[in-house]
Design a protein around this motif. Structure first.
Motif, PDB file in Angstrom:
ATOM      1  N   VAL A 528       0.882  -1.185   0.045  1.00  0.00           N
ATOM      2  CA  VAL A 528       0.124  -0.135   0.006  1.00  0.00           C
ATOM      3  C   VAL A 528       0.965   1.272   0.000  1.00  0.00           C
ATOM      4  N   GLU A 529       1.967   1.016   0.721  1.00  0.00           N
ATOM      5  CA  GLU A 529       2.956   2.351   0.702  1.00  0.00           C
ATOM      6  C   GLU A 529       3.659   2.574  -0.668  1.00  0.00           C
ATOM      7  N   LEU A 530       3.834   1.308  -1.394  1.00  0.00           N
ATOM      8  CA  LEU A 530       4.412   1.651  -2.609  1.00  0.00           C
ATOM      9  C   LEU A 530       3.401   2.233  -3.628  1.00  0.00           C
ATOM     10  N   GLU A 531       2.223   1.496  -3.370  1.00  0.00           N
ATOM     11  CA  GLU A 531       0.993   2.092  -4.524  1.00  0.00           C
ATOM     12  C   GLU A 531       0.647   3.675  -4.193  1.00  0.00           C
ATOM     13  N   SER A 532       0.790   3.855  -3.081  1.00  0.00           N
ATOM     14  CA  SER A 532       0.597   5.386  -2.638  1.00  0.00           C
ATOM     15  C   SER A 532       1.666   6.452  -3.435  1.00  0.00           C
ATOM     16  N   ALA A 533       2.924   5.791  -3.162  1.00  0.00           N
ATOM     17  CA  ALA A 533       3.916   6.624  -3.619  1.00  0.00           C
ATOM     18  C   ALA A 533       3.936   6.678  -5.395  1.00  0.00           C
ATOM     19  N   ILE A 534       3.521   5.503  -5.784  1.00  0.00           N
ATOM     20  CA  ILE A 534       3.270   5.444  -7.270  1.00  0.00           C
ATOM     21  C   ILE A 534       2.262   6.344  -7.710  1.00  0.00           C
ATOM     22  N   ALA A 535       1.086   6.494  -7.104  1.00  0.00           N
ATOM     23  CA  ALA A 535      -0.216   7.090  -7.413  1.00  0.00           C
ATOM     24  C   ALA A 535      -0.013   8.535  -7.273  1.00  0.00           C
ATOM     25  N   SER A 536       0.798   8.870  -6.436  1.00  0.00           N
ATOM     26  CA  SER A 536       1.115  10.355  -6.284  1.00  0.00           C
ATOM     27  C   SER A 536       1.897  10.831  -7.523  1.00  0.00           C
ATOM     28  N   ALA A 539       1.057  11.825 -13.489  1.00  0.00           N
ATOM     29  CA  ALA A 539       0.661  11.138 -14.440  1.00  0.00           C
ATOM     30  C   ALA A 539      -0.163   9.854 -14.232  1.00  0.00           C
ATOM     31  N   VAL A 540      -0.013   9.242 -12.912  1.00  0.00           N
ATOM     32  CA  VAL A 540      -0.665   7.937 -12.694  1.00  0.00           C
ATOM     33  C   VAL A 540      -2.087   8.148 -12.021  1.00  0.00           C
ATOM     34  N   ALA A 541      -2.964   7.346 -12.384  1.00  0.00           N
ATOM     35  CA  ALA A 541      -4.339   7.325 -12.042  1.00  0.00           C
ATOM     36  C   ALA A 541      -4.388   6.522 -10.872  1.00  0.00           C
ATOM     37  N   GLU A 542      -3.803   5.144 -11.002  1.00  0.00           N
ATOM     38  CA  GLU A 542      -3.992   4.227 -10.135  1.00  0.00           C
ATOM     39  C   GLU A 542      -2.951   3.080 -10.184  1.00  0.00           C
ATOM     40  N   SER A 543      -2.550   2.433  -9.304  1.00  0.00           N
ATOM     41  CA  SER A 543      -1.443   1.366  -9.072  1.00  0.00           C
ATOM     42  C   SER A 543      -1.896   0.350  -8.291  1.00  0.00           C
ATOM     43  N   ALA A 544      -1.301  -0.767  -8.543  1.00  0.00           N
ATOM     44  CA  ALA A 544      -1.480  -2.006  -7.655  1.00  0.00           C
ATOM     45  C   ALA A 544       0.026  -2.605  -7.726  1.00  0.00           C
ATOM     46  N   VAL A 545       0.439  -3.265  -6.365  1.00  0.00           N
ATOM     47  CA  VAL A 545       2.011  -3.723  -6.548  1.00  0.00           C
ATOM     48  C   VAL A 545       1.676  -4.999  -5.938  1.00  0.00           C
ATOM     49  N   VAL A 546       2.486  -5.970  -6.470  1.00  0.00           N
ATOM     50  CA  VAL A 546       2.479  -7.266  -5.766  1.00  0.00           C
ATOM     51  C   VAL A 546       4.117  -7.598  -5.928  1.00  0.00           C
ATOM     52  N   GLY A 547       4.416  -8.573  -4.916  1.00  0.00           N
ATOM     53  CA  GLY A 547       5.698  -9.097  -5.208  1.00  0.00           C
ATOM     54  C   GLY A 547       5.819 -10.486  -6.000  1.00  0.00           C
ATOM     55  N   TYR A 548       6.986 -10.307  -6.847  1.00  0.00           N
ATOM     56  CA  TYR A 548       6.996 -11.733  -7.725  1.00  0.00           C
ATOM     57  C   TYR A 548       8.241 -12.311  -7.359  1.00  0.00           C
ATOM     58  N   ASN A 549       8.423 -13.726  -7.882  1.00  0.00           N
ATOM     59  CA  ASN A 549       9.500 -14.291  -7.463  1.00  0.00           C
ATOM     60  C   ASN A 549      10.918 -13.762  -8.172  1.00  0.00           C
ATOM     61  N   GLU A 576      10.820   7.609 -15.077  1.00  0.00           N
ATOM     62  CA  GLU A 576      10.374   8.699 -14.170  1.00  0.00           C
ATOM     63  C   GLU A 576       9.758   8.183 -12.777  1.00  0.00           C
ATOM     64  N   ILE A 577       8.730   7.192 -12.971  1.00  0.00           N
ATOM     65  CA  ILE A 577       7.986   6.730 -11.948  1.00  0.00           C
ATOM     66  C   ILE A 577       8.832   6.024 -10.915  1.00  0.00           C
ATOM     67  N   THR A 578       9.971   5.442 -11.431  1.00  0.00           N
ATOM     68  CA  THR A 578      11.089   4.496 -10.998  1.00  0.00           C
ATOM     69  C   THR A 578      11.597   5.647  -9.975  1.00  0.00           C
ATOM     70  N   ARG A 579      12.441   6.697 -10.612  1.00  0.00           N
ATOM     71  CA  ARG A 579      12.984   7.857  -9.731  1.00  0.00           C
ATOM     72  C   ARG A 579      12.000   8.522  -8.886  1.00  0.00           C
ATOM     73  N   TRP A 580      10.639   8.683  -8.974  1.00  0.00           N
ATOM     74  CA  TRP A 580       9.920   9.221  -8.201  1.00  0.00           C
ATOM     75  C   TRP A 580       9.589   8.253  -6.949  1.00  0.00           C
ATOM     76  N   VAL A 581       9.786   6.996  -7.131  1.00  0.00           N
ATOM     77  CA  VAL A 581       9.640   6.207  -5.762  1.00  0.00           C
ATOM     78  C   VAL A 581      10.767   6.156  -5.111  1.00  0.00           C
ATOM     79  N   ARG A 582      11.743   6.030  -5.713  1.00  0.00           N
ATOM     80  CA  ARG A 582      13.321   6.334  -4.979  1.00  0.00           C
ATOM     81  C   ARG A 582      13.365   7.397  -4.144  1.00  0.00           C
ATOM     82  N   ALA A 583      12.935   8.570  -4.672  1.00  0.00           N
ATOM     83  CA  ALA A 583      12.865   9.754  -4.065  1.00  0.00           C
ATOM     84  C   ALA A 583      12.062   9.901  -2.913  1.00  0.00           C
TER      85      ALA A 583
END
Ligand code: WT7
Length: 647
Positions: A528-536, A539-549, A576-583
């Protein structure tokens, strides 16, 4: 794994060990039948100012919740960690510190450590920090982080260490929640040859946080950094000017010792509160037992100081026992993949404690970087943070441990304070990938989704019945959430959030998180923390994050992203979204894969069906189970088609 793969306790190991198989059986039984008697004996490990008269007062009933250990006793943590070793060890090494830069190192003796701790404690006092006040610490793996923690608790204040890889925003959130009065940081940090602008982040983090009255800055790089006169102090100048003795403050057993933030299933990190005596008893006694530490051994934990692993088993455990520890500022891969092995050889490390993700990445480099160094000093190996896969386990055992060292795969959490499941090395044969058996005083239960405690071999939810001294007492400012998260799901037990399997020998294997938390390289991240960072991101309307192997990280971050109508699905936007989450959070939270999704699969109530997204993220497109609840089945078909096109 082949069921028969069992590695017995190495020959000769049990005879010299603190705990052998018979002692384990006897002490475990005692600790369960008479927890107060057992923990009363363990509590004698600490030096008390006023001894306690009552061992425990505990109940996991959410309507009558109590966890109190040794409650009327008083003590001081830093006296237990430092002062009591000085008579014998003032000139002996407490820390062997290795810089990120090869060749640069420091030895800190117990006497020097005590001197610095007392001086910094006086500095903190002079800044108005007193009992119960919070000191935030944002430092890399340098000896000053140990000094900062010890100085804080010497005056009865409470530390909250924030991982130095976290962004300014993550630091600010933790300061805002903890209302820290002072922040201790460094000018800059070094990791893997790269510089991180700690003071700049610190300035950004405190700008709008009026609780911070002062910032103490350790000179690590010596670079010129912004400095606010009146608010900021240089660590070296302030400690040089301070008196070298600070009277330790007497605190109650149940007074808070530290706060440590960790991710949960909601967007907001939880500030878990640990109290003084129970935590110190559990961390200090278990550290010695599970790593089978003996006087003179050199111990090295590679964990970063920002995590609970380091709190309990890199700092408090060794300090309480007067043990010599290695601290390494850098990363295993820089300047090359033999860095760790060179450090083991240089310091003659006897006990080496690390995480599966690092082993998996080093395994890829082959054996040559290992062979360059003499690792014959090693006697015990430890693994923590995530389930260790059998391949990595065998490599650790044979290539690093030369086939002679037991592997202590210890399972626990920020919430549990110290170990809960572990193969105690002189007592419990290893089975690769299994955290094996309960530690003393710990009563594991495998619980079905309906709340039934299962017997014998079983799969279920990892729960613990009955209290133990080191468990967290609450979430700062949110006791309701604490009860709801850990004690309400399965009444009468603490629920870990992990799945577990127990085999026919009573060995436990942790199966990973069953809640909305993913474990990336041993770091806990809330989806949820990751999703809210991405959704902020605008350009993003919505996001869903899962862990994959993920081969190296254990789990990787897979983000499904729905863009706003006017945004275009480009690789540049992915970056850009990746940099956004890192920051916003940290580089450790970077999405590994971003999959554009014009819509997310939801049920009619609007809840995202993560089960389906998880399958797709793991390239499993075959059987999505019951899809009748989907509001729009075409959404899934569309995502699958897009995913296949990208593979
Ligand atoms: C989560 C706790 C001990 C501190 C490590 C991080 C996972 C931890 C193991 C292990 C399998 C493990 C669990 C747990 N975990 N150790 N030996 N085997 N899984 O503490 O950040 O609070 O994370 O780490 O999923 O819930 P933390």
């Amino acid at each position: 794994m082949v069921q028969s793969e069992v590695y017995p306790v190495p020959p000769g190991f049990a005879a010299q060990a603190h705990i052998d198989a018979a002692a384990y059986e006897r002490l475990y039984r005692w600790s369960i039948e008479d927890p107060d008697g057992f923990w009363q004996k363990e509590a004698a490990f600490l030096d008390w100012i006023k001894p306690f008269t009552e061992v425990s007062d505990t109940s996991f009933d959410v309507n009558d919740f109590r966890v109190r250990w040794f409650a009327d006793g008083t003590l001081n943590g830093s006296v237990n960690c430092i002062d009591r070793h000085l008579a014998e060890k003032a000139d002996k090494p407490a820390v062997f510190w290795e810089s990120d830069m090869p060749g640069e190192s420091r030895v800190v003796t117990w006497g020097e450590l005590a001197d610095k701790v007392n001086r910094l404690a006086n500095v903190l006092k002079s800044l108005g920090v007193g009992k119960g006040d919070v000191v935030a610490i944002y430092l890399p793996v340098i000896p000053e982080v140990m000094v900062a923690m010890m100085a804080t608790i010497r005056i009865g204040a409470v530390h909250t260490v924030v991982f130095s890889g976290f962004s300014a925003e993550s630091l600010e959130n933790r300061i805002a929640d903890s209302k820290a009065k002072v922040l201790i940081t460094a000018d800059e940090g070094f990791r893997g040859g790269r510089i991180s602008p700690l003071k700049r982040n610190a300035d950004d983090a405190v700008r709008n946080q009026p609780s911070i009255e002062h910032v103490i800055v350790v000179r690590r790089s010596g670079a010129e950094v912004p400095f606010t006169p009146g608010r900021d102090l240089w660590y070296d100048e302030a400690t040089d000017a301070a008196e070298p003795w600070c009277e330790p403050v007497e605190v109650g057993a149940e007074d808070p010792l530290f706060i440590l933030y960790t991710s949960g299933s909601t967007g907001k990190p939880k500030g878990l509160v640990h109290t003084t005596a129970g935590y110190l008893v559990h961390a200090g006694t278990s550290w010695r037992i599970i790593f089978d530490w003996h006087e003179g051994d050199v111990f090295w934990s590679t964990a970063d100081v920002g995590w609970v692993t380091a709190h309990s088993y890199k700092l408090y455990g060794p300090l309480l026992n007067g043990a010599t520890t290695v601290m390494f500022e850098g990363v295993p891969s820089w300047p090359d993949a033999s860095r760790w092995w060179s450090i083991i050889e240089k310091h003659g490390v006897n006990i080496f404690y690390t995480a599966p993700t690092a082993l998996r990445s080093l395994m890829r480099e082959g054996e040559a970087p290992v062979r360059k160094h003499d690792l014959s000093s090693l006697r015990v190996l430890g693994s923590v943070g995530e389930p260790i896969n059998p391949e990595a386990w065998r490599w650790f055992h044979s290539v690093i441990g030369g086939g002679r060292c037991p592997i202590v795969d210890n399972y626990w959490q920020t919430e549990t304070g110290a170990v809960t499941l572990v193969p105690i090395p002189g007592a419990i044969p290893n089975k690769p990938g299994m955290a094996a058996k309960p530690y003393f005083g710990i009563r594991p239960e495998v619980v079905s989704p309906e709340g039934v405690t299962l017997e014998g071999p079983a799969d279920g939810n990892m729960c613990f019945r009955g209290s133990w001294p080191g468990q967290a007492r609450t979430i700062l400012h949110d006791h309701e959430r604490f009860l709801k998260t850990y004690f309400a799901p399965f009444p009468g037990r603490f629920f870990s959030g992990d799945g577990v399997t127990r085999d026919e020998d009573g060995y436990y294997r942790i199966a990973g998180r069953v809640d909305d938390v993913i474990n990336v390289s041993g770091h806990r991240l809330g989806t949820v923390e990751l999703e809210s960072a991405i959704a902020s991101h605008p350009a993003v309307a919505e996001s869903a994050v899962v862990g994959y192997n993920h081969d190296v990280k254990g789990q990787g971050v897979f983000a499904y992203v729905t863009l706003k109508a006017d945004a275009a699905e480009t690789d540049e936007l992915r970056r850009e979204i990746t940099r956004w989450v890192r920051a916003r959070i940290s580089p450790i939270a970077s999405p590994d894969i971003i999959q554009w999704a014009p819509a997310l699969p939801k049920n009619r109530a609007g809840k995202i069906l993560r089960r389906i997204l998880l399958k797709i993220a793991n390239n499993d497109f075959s059987d999505f189970g019951d899809t009748s609840t989907l509001a729009d089945a075409a959404v899934v078909e569309d995502i699958v088609a897009r995913r296949k096109a990208e593979l």
